[in-house]
Write a protein that holds these residues in place. Structure first.
Motif, PDB file in Angstrom:
ATOM      1  N   ALA A 121      50.341  21.352  43.826  1.00  0.00           N
ATOM      2  CA  ALA A 121      50.352  22.507  42.926  1.00  0.00           C
ATOM      3  C   ALA A 121      51.244  23.634  43.438  1.00  0.00           C
ATOM      4  CB  ALA A 121      48.926  23.028  42.731  1.00  0.00           C
ATOM      5  N   GLY A 122      51.593  23.585  44.721  1.00  0.00           N
ATOM      6  CA  GLY A 122      52.420  24.644  45.308  1.00  0.00           C
ATOM      7  C   GLY A 122      51.664  25.937  45.546  1.00  0.00           C
ATOM      8  N   VAL A 123      50.406  25.791  45.950  1.00  0.00           N
ATOM      9  CA  VAL A 123      49.572  26.964  46.247  1.00  0.00           C
ATOM     10  C   VAL A 123      48.997  26.806  47.651  1.00  0.00           C
ATOM     11  CG1 VAL A 123      49.003  27.285  43.806  1.00  0.00           C
ATOM     12  CG2 VAL A 123      47.441  26.004  45.275  1.00  0.00           C
ATOM     13  N   PRO A 124      48.544  27.900  48.264  1.00  0.00           N
ATOM     14  CA  PRO A 124      47.960  27.809  49.600  1.00  0.00           C
ATOM     15  C   PRO A 124      46.675  26.960  49.602  1.00  0.00           C
ATOM     16  CG  PRO A 124      48.513  30.082  49.091  1.00  0.00           C
ATOM     17  CD  PRO A 124      48.667  29.303  47.827  1.00  0.00           C
ATOM     18  N   ARG A 155      38.576  35.968  39.887  1.00  0.00           N
ATOM     19  CA  ARG A 155      39.277  35.852  38.609  1.00  0.00           C
ATOM     20  C   ARG A 155      40.189  34.629  38.596  1.00  0.00           C
ATOM     21  NH1 ARG A 155      44.152  38.220  40.145  1.00  0.00           N
ATOM     22  NH2 ARG A 155      43.982  39.855  41.620  1.00  0.00           N
ATOM     23  N   PHE A 156      40.570  34.265  37.397  1.00  0.00           N
ATOM     24  CA  PHE A 156      41.451  33.132  37.157  1.00  0.00           C
ATOM     25  C   PHE A 156      42.896  33.624  37.290  1.00  0.00           C
ATOM     26  CE2 PHE A 156      43.548  30.058  34.267  1.00  0.00           C
ATOM     27  CZ  PHE A 156      43.173  28.901  34.916  1.00  0.00           C
ATOM     28  N   THR A 157      43.555  33.253  38.380  1.00  0.00           N
ATOM     29  CA  THR A 157      44.882  33.762  38.711  1.00  0.00           C
ATOM     30  C   THR A 157      45.989  32.806  38.265  1.00  0.00           C
ATOM     31  OG1 THR A 157      44.892  32.663  40.845  1.00  0.00           O
ATOM     32  CG2 THR A 157      43.926  34.881  40.774  1.00  0.00           C
ATOM     33  N   GLU A 158      47.226  33.241  38.485  1.00  0.00           N
ATOM     34  CA  GLU A 158      48.394  32.400  38.179  1.00  0.00           C
ATOM     35  C   GLU A 158      48.375  31.124  39.023  1.00  0.00           C
ATOM     36  OE1 GLU A 158      51.213  31.576  35.647  1.00  0.00           O
ATOM     37  OE2 GLU A 158      50.225  33.513  35.589  1.00  0.00           O
ATOM     38  N   ASN A 159      47.975  31.245  40.282  1.00  0.00           N
ATOM     39  CA  ASN A 159      47.876  30.053  41.135  1.00  0.00           C
ATOM     40  C   ASN A 159      46.792  29.105  40.632  1.00  0.00           C
ATOM     41  OD1 ASN A 159      49.977  30.702  42.790  1.00  0.00           O
ATOM     42  ND2 ASN A 159      48.722  31.364  44.518  1.00  0.00           N
ATOM     43  N   ALA A 160      45.714  29.645  40.118  1.00  0.00           N
ATOM     44  CA  ALA A 160      44.662  28.793  39.558  1.00  0.00           C
ATOM     45  C   ALA A 160      45.193  28.025  38.349  1.00  0.00           C
ATOM     46  CB  ALA A 160      43.449  29.647  39.167  1.00  0.00           C
ATOM     47  N   LYS A 161      46.037  28.676  37.548  1.00  0.00           N
ATOM     48  CA  LYS A 161      46.653  27.998  36.403  1.00  0.00           C
ATOM     49  C   LYS A 161      47.517  26.828  36.870  1.00  0.00           C
ATOM     50  CE  LYS A 161      46.806  32.089  33.476  1.00  0.00           C
ATOM     51  NZ  LYS A 161      47.662  33.094  32.850  1.00  0.00           N
ATOM     52  N   LYS A 162      48.237  27.017  37.987  1.00  0.00           N
ATOM     53  CA  LYS A 162      49.059  25.935  38.543  1.00  0.00           C
ATOM     54  C   LYS A 162      48.183  24.749  38.958  1.00  0.00           C
ATOM     55  CE  LYS A 162      52.684  28.842  40.590  1.00  0.00           C
ATOM     56  NZ  LYS A 162      53.301  29.228  41.878  1.00  0.00           N
ATOM     57  N   VAL A 163      47.029  25.054  39.537  1.00  0.00           N
ATOM     58  CA  VAL A 163      46.119  23.990  39.973  1.00  0.00           C
ATOM     59  C   VAL A 163      45.563  23.243  38.764  1.00  0.00           C
ATOM     60  CG1 VAL A 163      43.915  23.521  41.125  1.00  0.00           C
ATOM     61  CG2 VAL A 163      45.567  25.074  42.178  1.00  0.00           C
ATOM     62  N   VAL A 164      45.196  23.964  37.721  1.00  0.00           N
ATOM     63  CA  VAL A 164      44.677  23.316  36.513  1.00  0.00           C
ATOM     64  C   VAL A 164      45.748  22.409  35.914  1.00  0.00           C
ATOM     65  CG1 VAL A 164      43.925  23.715  34.130  1.00  0.00           C
ATOM     66  CG2 VAL A 164      42.956  25.065  35.984  1.00  0.00           C
ATOM     67  N   GLU A 165      46.966  22.894  35.839  1.00  0.00           N
ATOM     68  CA  GLU A 165      48.067  22.087  35.292  1.00  0.00           C
ATOM     69  C   GLU A 165      48.293  20.834  36.134  1.00  0.00           C
ATOM     70  OE1 GLU A 165      52.788  22.672  35.089  1.00  0.00           O
ATOM     71  OE2 GLU A 165      51.665  24.189  33.975  1.00  0.00           O
ATOM     72  N   THR A 166      48.244  20.991  37.443  1.00  0.00           N
ATOM     73  CA  THR A 166      48.424  19.849  38.335  1.00  0.00           C
ATOM     74  C   THR A 166      47.284  18.841  38.173  1.00  0.00           C
ATOM     75  OG1 THR A 166      49.620  21.232  39.913  1.00  0.00           O
ATOM     76  CG2 THR A 166      48.724  19.150  40.750  1.00  0.00           C
ATOM     77  N   MET A 167      46.051  19.333  38.089  1.00  0.00           N
ATOM     78  CA  MET A 167      44.910  18.431  37.889  1.00  0.00           C
ATOM     79  C   MET A 167      45.054  17.672  36.574  1.00  0.00           C
ATOM     80  SD  MET A 167      41.544  20.449  39.380  1.00  0.00           S
ATOM     81  CE  MET A 167      41.591  21.762  38.157  1.00  0.00           C
ATOM     82  N   ASP A 168      45.474  18.364  35.528  1.00  0.00           N
ATOM     83  CA  ASP A 168      45.661  17.711  34.227  1.00  0.00           C
ATOM     84  C   ASP A 168      46.742  16.638  34.310  1.00  0.00           C
ATOM     85  OD1 ASP A 168      43.676  19.291  33.127  1.00  0.00           O
ATOM     86  OD2 ASP A 168      45.071  20.688  32.155  1.00  0.00           O
ATOM     87  N   ASN A 169      47.855  16.955  34.966  1.00  0.00           N
ATOM     88  CA  ASN A 169      48.936  15.979  35.120  1.00  0.00           C
ATOM     89  C   ASN A 169      48.491  14.777  35.942  1.00  0.00           C
ATOM     90  OD1 ASN A 169      50.717  17.517  33.606  1.00  0.00           O
ATOM     91  ND2 ASN A 169      51.623  18.509  35.381  1.00  0.00           N
ATOM     92  N   LEU A 170      47.760  15.034  37.016  1.00  0.00           N
ATOM     93  CA  LEU A 170      47.262  13.936  37.843  1.00  0.00           C
ATOM     94  C   LEU A 170      46.287  13.066  37.061  1.00  0.00           C
ATOM     95  CD1 LEU A 170      46.747  15.817  41.210  1.00  0.00           C
ATOM     96  CD2 LEU A 170      48.308  13.925  40.827  1.00  0.00           C
ATOM     97  N   SER A 171      45.453  13.688  36.263  1.00  0.00           N
ATOM     98  CA  SER A 171      44.481  12.950  35.457  1.00  0.00           C
ATOM     99  C   SER A 171      45.175  12.073  34.421  1.00  0.00           C
ATOM    100  CB  SER A 171      43.522  13.909  34.754  1.00  0.00           C
ATOM    101  OG  SER A 171      42.745  14.587  35.713  1.00  0.00           O
TER     102      SER A 171
END
Length: 105
Positions: free
Chosen positions: A28-31, A45-61
């Motif tokens: 995801a490119g996050v720490p 809160r739901f941050t920009e990095n959290a959005k990257k993680v969600v997108e990565t999880m969706d892509n992996l799924s």
């Protein structure tokens, strides 16, 4: 997305896939520390990095990041299978067993 829902989705994803927090963070490119904290429900809160993680999880799924099977394993399975349907079933049974017990190693 609400932060609590995100943390829940993250925990479920890590448990279901067996992926490490570090591997997910790298993809995801996050720490890694953020992923670790989120998996424990730490944050507000739901941050920009959290959005990257969600997108990565969706892509992996969806299988977009599947790694190729190493040539040595592919070759060994082809030799073991040798076109025999009974052997194919045996190979599938072994793979299913390995999948079931992946967390025991």
């Amino acid at each position: 997305m609400k932060f609590d829902l995100f943390c829940q989705k993250l925990k479920s994803f890590l448990n279901d896939t067996g992926m490490s927090k570090n591997a997910l963070a790298k993809k995801a490119g996050v720490p890694q520390s953020q992923v670790s904290n989120w998996s424990r429900g730490i944050g507000k809160r739901f941050t920009e990095n959290a959005k990257k993680v969600v997108e990565t999880m969706d892509n992996l799924s969806q299988g977009q990041y599947q790694q190729p099977i190493p040539k040595e394993i592919e070759s060994a399975v082809r030799v073991a299978w040798n076109g025999d349907p009974k052997r194919a079933k045996l190979i599938c049974d072994v793979l299913n067993t390995l999948e079931r017990y992946k967390d025991c190693a």
